[in-house]
Design a protein around this motif. Structure first.
Motif, PDB file in Angstrom:
ATOM      1  N   MET A   1      35.757 143.839  84.168  1.00 24.04           N
ATOM      2  CA  MET A   1      36.969 143.701  84.951  1.00 24.04           C
ATOM      3  C   MET A   1      37.766 145.011  84.853  1.00 24.04           C
ATOM      4  N   THR A   2      38.337 145.426  85.943  1.00 30.67           N
ATOM      5  CA  THR A   2      39.079 146.687  86.008  1.00 30.67           C
ATOM      6  C   THR A   2      40.538 146.455  85.672  1.00 30.67           C
ATOM      7  N   ASP A   3      41.108 147.375  84.885  1.00 29.34           N
ATOM      8  CA  ASP A   3      42.537 147.286  84.573  1.00 29.34           C
ATOM      9  C   ASP A   3      43.332 147.927  85.699  1.00 29.34           C
ATOM     10  N   PHE A   4      44.224 147.170  86.301  1.00 30.76           N
ATOM     11  CA  PHE A   4      45.041 147.714  87.377  1.00 30.76           C
ATOM     12  C   PHE A   4      46.259 148.444  86.825  1.00 30.76           C
ATOM     13  N   ILE A   5      46.737 148.012  85.676  1.00 31.15           N
ATOM     14  CA  ILE A   5      47.918 148.634  85.064  1.00 31.15           C
ATOM     15  C   ILE A   5      47.477 149.317  83.781  1.00 31.15           C
ATOM     16  N   LYS A   6      47.601 150.638  83.768  1.00 24.41           N
ATOM     17  CA  LYS A   6      47.219 151.390  82.579  1.00 24.41           C
ATOM     18  C   LYS A   6      48.489 151.948  81.941  1.00 24.41           C
ATOM     19  N   PRO A   7      48.635 151.818  80.629  1.00 21.03           N
ATOM     20  CA  PRO A   7      49.827 152.362  79.982  1.00 21.03           C
ATOM     21  C   PRO A   7      49.862 153.882  80.077  1.00 21.03           C
ATOM     22  N   GLU A   8      51.046 154.416  80.188  1.00 19.84           N
ATOM     23  CA  GLU A   8      51.223 155.855  80.300  1.00 19.84           C
ATOM     24  C   GLU A   8      52.174 156.307  79.202  1.00 19.84           C
ATOM     25  N   GLY A   9      51.784 157.321  78.471  1.00 16.50           N
ATOM     26  CA  GLY A   9      52.596 157.827  77.370  1.00 16.50           C
ATOM     27  C   GLY A   9      53.782 158.642  77.853  1.00 16.50           C
TER      28      GLY A   9
END
Length: 52
Positions: A1-9
């Motif tokens: 499954m693909t992550d649509f929301i990726k955390p950004e530093g």
């Protein structure tokens, strides 16, 4: 499954943090605008009571 929301530093550039006076200025400006909106809406609703 693909992550649509990726955390950004945080931004890695060497930018100076905003001064305390500027941050407090924004806080008080937002608080004042909120107060004005509440007062205007309250008087408008109060005025609606006396229309009839």
């Amino acid at each position: 499954m693909t992550d649509f929301i990726k955390p950004e530093g945080p931004d890695e550039t060497d930018r100076k943090p905003r001064s305390l006076a500027r941050r407090l200025g924004w806080f008080f400006a937002i608080a004042a605008m909120s107060l004005i909106v509440v007062v205007v809406v309250a008087y408008a609703l109060r005025g609606l009571l006396f229309i009839g």
